[in-house]
Motif scaffolding. Structure first.
Motif, PDB file in Angstrom:
ATOM      1  N   ASP B 163       0.868  -1.171   0.006  1.00  0.00           N
ATOM      2  CA  ASP B 163      -0.012  -0.204  -0.019  1.00  0.00           C
ATOM      3  C   ASP B 163       0.926   1.242  -0.186  1.00  0.00           C
ATOM      4  OD1 ASP B 163      -2.062   1.696   0.398  1.00  0.00           O
ATOM      5  OD2 ASP B 163      -2.643   1.495   2.315  1.00  0.00           O
ATOM      6  N   GLY B 164       1.105   1.910  -1.044  1.00  0.00           N
ATOM      7  CA  GLY B 164       2.098   2.937  -1.300  1.00  0.00           C
ATOM      8  C   GLY B 164       1.660   4.111  -0.723  1.00  0.00           C
ATOM      9  N   PRO B 165       2.824   5.067  -0.015  1.00  0.00           N
ATOM     10  CA  PRO B 165       2.132   6.185   0.525  1.00  0.00           C
ATOM     11  C   PRO B 165       1.872   7.099  -0.744  1.00  0.00           C
ATOM     12  CG  PRO B 165       4.768   6.125   0.247  1.00  0.00           C
ATOM     13  CD  PRO B 165       4.029   4.816  -0.415  1.00  0.00           C
ATOM     14  N   ASN B 166       1.387   8.355  -0.116  1.00  0.00           N
ATOM     15  CA  ASN B 166       0.926   9.439  -1.038  1.00  0.00           C
ATOM     16  C   ASN B 166       2.181  10.292  -1.320  1.00  0.00           C
ATOM     17  OD1 ASN B 166      -0.194  11.307  -2.518  1.00  0.00           O
ATOM     18  ND2 ASN B 166      -1.792  11.867  -1.397  1.00  0.00           N
ATOM     19  N   TRP B 167       3.042   9.755  -2.001  1.00  0.00           N
ATOM     20  CA  TRP B 167       4.420  10.190  -2.416  1.00  0.00           C
ATOM     21  C   TRP B 167       4.545  11.423  -2.186  1.00  0.00           C
ATOM     22  CZ3 TRP B 167       7.753   6.457  -2.204  1.00  0.00           C
ATOM     23  CH2 TRP B 167       7.338   5.127  -2.552  1.00  0.00           C
ATOM     24  N   LEU B 168       3.996  12.369  -3.059  1.00  0.00           N
ATOM     25  CA  LEU B 168       4.443  13.622  -3.046  1.00  0.00           C
ATOM     26  C   LEU B 168       3.857  14.793  -2.186  1.00  0.00           C
ATOM     27  CD1 LEU B 168       4.522  14.282  -6.949  1.00  0.00           C
ATOM     28  CD2 LEU B 168       6.620  13.658  -5.127  1.00  0.00           C
ATOM     29  N   ARG B 169       2.969  14.052  -1.216  1.00  0.00           N
ATOM     30  CA  ARG B 169       2.211  14.884  -0.137  1.00  0.00           C
ATOM     31  C   ARG B 169       2.762  14.707   1.302  1.00  0.00           C
ATOM     32  NH1 ARG B 169       0.448  16.932  -3.747  1.00  0.00           N
ATOM     33  NH2 ARG B 169      -1.618  17.273  -4.773  1.00  0.00           N
ATOM     34  N   GLU B 170       3.773  13.595   1.319  1.00  0.00           N
ATOM     35  CA  GLU B 170       4.057  13.618   2.673  1.00  0.00           C
ATOM     36  C   GLU B 170       5.747  13.988   2.741  1.00  0.00           C
ATOM     37  OE1 GLU B 170       3.508   9.611   4.290  1.00  0.00           O
ATOM     38  OE2 GLU B 170       1.448   9.709   3.286  1.00  0.00           O
ATOM     39  N   PRO B 171       6.081  14.826   3.551  1.00  0.00           N
ATOM     40  CA  PRO B 171       7.408  15.310   3.442  1.00  0.00           C
ATOM     41  C   PRO B 171       8.500  14.551   3.213  1.00  0.00           C
ATOM     42  CG  PRO B 171       6.286  16.354   5.246  1.00  0.00           C
ATOM     43  CD  PRO B 171       5.506  15.221   4.775  1.00  0.00           C
ATOM     44  N   ASP B 172       8.550  13.401   4.181  1.00  0.00           N
ATOM     45  CA  ASP B 172       9.720  12.419   4.195  1.00  0.00           C
ATOM     46  C   ASP B 172       9.669  11.467   2.558  1.00  0.00           C
ATOM     47  OD1 ASP B 172      10.658  13.355   6.250  1.00  0.00           O
ATOM     48  OD2 ASP B 172       9.995  11.589   7.490  1.00  0.00           O
ATOM     49  N   TRP B 173       8.401  10.963   2.473  1.00  0.00           N
ATOM     50  CA  TRP B 173       8.330  10.522   0.943  1.00  0.00           C
ATOM     51  C   TRP B 173       8.569  11.361  -0.067  1.00  0.00           C
ATOM     52  CZ3 TRP B 173       9.215   5.722   1.262  1.00  0.00           C
ATOM     53  CH2 TRP B 173       8.527   4.822   2.131  1.00  0.00           C
TER      54      TRP B 173
END
Ligand SMILES: Nc1ncnc2c1ncn2[C@@H]1O[C@H](COP(=O)(O)OP(=O)(O)O)[C@@H](O)[C@H]1O
Ligand SMILES: [Mg+2]
Lengths: 349, 309
Positions: B163-173
């Motif tokens: 379940d991938g993160p919301n890449w460009l919306r979370e600072p670290d990711w």
């Protein structure tokens, strides 16, 4: 026992066959030289023996052991490369000890073996230098030292002297001969230089286009070449070959028959200048090259062919002089239409 | 023929030349280098001097008012403005993430693709193509691929149950995402440099080592890697400098966000200068960046020189 046996060895790169069926026996302790023109497959054959190239077809034995599928490092061979293959970031000592380090030979023993090899090659003073700080001859010696350190059964040399100047080449040639005498190992040496081959070899293997043309001692190859190629490759300047038909009449007057011969070979050093009308050939001096010890004469024959003559004596003829050329019939070589030698003995029989 | 030659010489000899040979050579030399010198003065030294001057002023682009403030802008950046250290930290995180990833990947690709085999040119082209692709197109496509639920990357991950993160919306990711997409874009350049260096290593080196019993790893460790050192150093420095100067990628993919998580130095300078019109402050920041990059270059040169000996 480190004899080598090559049985019908073949090597293909893709669809081109570079080694086309080589059979050869090399005796224990023998110094064998592969000689032939550039591109004839000498290096490839050597690399097949070393294990750096795999064998497409045929069998290779070291001693009694079939080693087609034995890894290069397990074959007990060491190789000296034309480029020397010395690592620029390592000192002489580290280069020589590289193989021992890789094989995890204990440091003390490694040290002892490197020092031993360095002593025998007079390299002690250079041990802490880098390859770029060495002369060509010194690099050459380090490369040989690196090979010795591994105590191989068989030494392989791939044109080791071709990067040296002429004088050093003569010197290193003698050193390699001395090394062979001292160590007594089987050595296989590749060169395109027939002088090197003649001076070093117990046995010369003449290669052309991936096949052996002839195997023999230097004397055998010089005195009894099997074919035109070997006849003209061994010896310098190369053997003159005349159409048999153009000398048939002159030979007949001396009781010599050309039989089925198509070409007649005469080495420049076997021809001697006599008065015009004497000897078996008649011609005119076109060019005369004085080299000190001898004079190289270019003679245009009546038939229009040109022969080279090494003239040692006094009374060097001048340009445009008409002269005769004589030769001892024993020094005539006869070749058939395919370039194969016709032996006088066979003709007598 | 001989006549004209002597005439020529004597005619010359009679009249004293306007310039001596040495002067003439000097004039010619300057003419030859002048295009570069003019370019250097106009496009490098000029702007540099201007930026140094701007950095000592408080200059608002909108009101066109400029006042000399000395080193105030530098003091601002280094001690008064907490943003600066956050931004510098981001730049270092970006560099420390990107450089090792880029270099190790480049080396592995180069090792795999330095020898000829069927299709090798195809693979080299595949990995080099992003380098010459438009950075804008690249960033926009990746932004699209990295969308939350609907993005192709997350849909692919979902296939293997991640379940991938919301890449460009979370600072670290977001930082991870910009680093990785930047590496994919630029790795081909370093790969080519490594391939060139590998191909310059004589094949006999490897053959000799193999004959002496060295394993692939030993050959790499004891022969190849040391011989690559000069190339590695150059690649390290240019990649490091490049990662400090990264701008378009950030601008297009994250705009420095989210929560300033990808706000790096070059982008921050741009924002200060052209968004908030603090030209003096932006100039001071630019000088700081210049010094950092210069320091890296000098370190590289010193290391190289030591390497030569
Ligand atoms: N790795 C290779 N791939 C394809 N052809 C090769 C390779 N190595 C050698 N050859 C070819 O094999 C022939 C013999 O080469 P080589 O053994 O190096 O000749 P020599 O050492 O006698 O000059 C040459 O025609 C060369 O082009
Ligand atoms: Mg060769």
């Amino acid at each position: 026992m480190t004899s080598l046996r090559l049985q019908n060895l073949k090597k293909r790169f893709g669809s081109t066959e570079v080694i086309r069926g080589v059979d050869l026996a090399i005796e224990d302790g023998e110094f064998v030289v592969f000689v032939g023109p550039s591109g004839c497959g000498k290096s490839t054959l050597l690399r097949m023996i070393s294990g750096l190239e795999d064998i497409t077809e045929g069998e290779l034995y070291i001693g009694d052991r079939l080693i087609n599928d034995v890894q290069a490092a397990q074959r007990g061979v060491a190789m000296v490369f034309q480029s020397y293959a010395l690592y620029p970031h390592l000192t002489v000592k580290q280069n020589m000890g590289f193989g021992l380090k890789v094989r995890k030979v204990p440091a003390e023993e490694a040290e002892r073996r490197v020092m031993e090899a360095a002593a025998s090659l007079k390299l002690e003073a250079l041990l802490h230098r880098y390859p770029r700080e060495l002369s060509g001859g010194q690099r050459q010696r380090v490369a040989i030292g690196r090979a010795i350190v591994g105590h191989p059964q068989v030494f392989l040399f791939d044109e080791p002297l071709s990067n040296l100047d002429a004088e050093l080449r003569v010197h290193m040639r003698a050193e390699i001969a001395a090394l062979h005498k001292k160590l007594g190992n089987t050595m296989v040496y590749v060169t395109h230089d027939q002088i090197e081959a003649m001076t070093l070899a117990d046995k010369i293997v003449v290669l052309r286009d991936g096949v052996i043309e002839q195997v023999g001692t230097p004397r055998e190859l010089y005195e009894r070449p099997d074919n035109l190629f070997v006849a003209q490759f061994i010896g310098s300047p190369r053997m003159n070959v005349l159409l048999a038909a153009s000398v048939e009449r002159q030979l007949a007057t001396r009781g010599l028959k050309i039989g089925s011969a198509h070409g007649i070979g005469m080495r420049p050093e076997h021809l001697s200048v006599v008065d015009a009308g004497a000897g078996i050939l008649r011609g005119t001096v076109m060019i005369s090259e004085y080299t000190g010890a001898a004079t190289l004469l270019h003679i245009e024959l009546e038939s229009g062919e040109t022969v080279l003559v090494i003239h040692n004596g006094q009374n060097t003829p001048r340009i445009d002089d008409a002269i005769g050329l004589a030769i001892d019939p024993e020094n005539l070589h006869f070749f058939d239409g395919k370039g194969e030698a016709i032996r006088p003995l066979q003709r007598a029989a | 023929m001989a006549d004209t030659l002597t005439n020529h010489v004597s005619a010359r000899g009679l009249r004293a030349p306007r310039f001596s040979l040495r002067q003439r050579e000097a004039i010619e030399a300057w003419l030859f280098v002048s295009p570069t010198v003019v370019g250097f003065l106009l496009f490098f030294l000029g702007p540099l001097v201007a930026v140094v001057y701007f950095s000592l002023t408080e200059w608002n682009l909108l009101t066109q008012q400029s006042t000399f403030v000395g080193i105030d802008n530098y003091v601002d950046a280094l001690s008064r403005n907490p943003d600066f250290w956050h931004v510098l930290r981001n730049s270092f995180v970006f560099a420390l993430g990107l450089v090792p990833l880029n270099m190790s990947l480049a080396l592995m690709l180069a090792l795999a693709l330095s020898r000829p085999f069927r299709g090798v040119v195809f693979f080299r082209t595949i990995f080099f193509a992003p380098v010459v692709t438009s950075a804008v197109a690249w960033a926009i496509v990746w932004k699209f691929l990295l969308q939350g639920e609907a993005g192709a990357v997350n849909q692919l991950l979902a296939v293997v149950g991640i379940d991938g993160p919301n890449w460009l919306r979370e600072p670290d990711w977001a930082m991870v995402a910009v680093i990785v997409t930047r590496v994919i874009k630029m790795v081909g350049l370093n790969m080519i440099l490594y391939i060139a260096a590998l191909q310059a290593i004589p094949r006999d080196y490897e053959a000799a080592a193999r004959l002496e019993g060295a394993s692939n790893w030993q050959i790499f460790r004891m022969v190849i890697w040391p011989l690559l050192a000069p190339t590695t150093l150059v690649i390290f420095v240019i990649t490091m400098i490049g990662s400090f100067k990264v701008f378009d990628h950030i601008y297009l993919m994250t705009g420095g966000g989210p929560e300033n998580g990808t706000l790096v130095l070059a982008f921050y300078i741009y924002e200060q200068g052209f968004k908030f019109f603090n030209v003096g402050y932006a100039s001071a920041l630019a000088m700081i960046m210049f010094v950092i990059v210069l320091a890296l270059t000098v370190v590289q040169m010193i290391l190289r020189r030591r390497d030569m000996q």
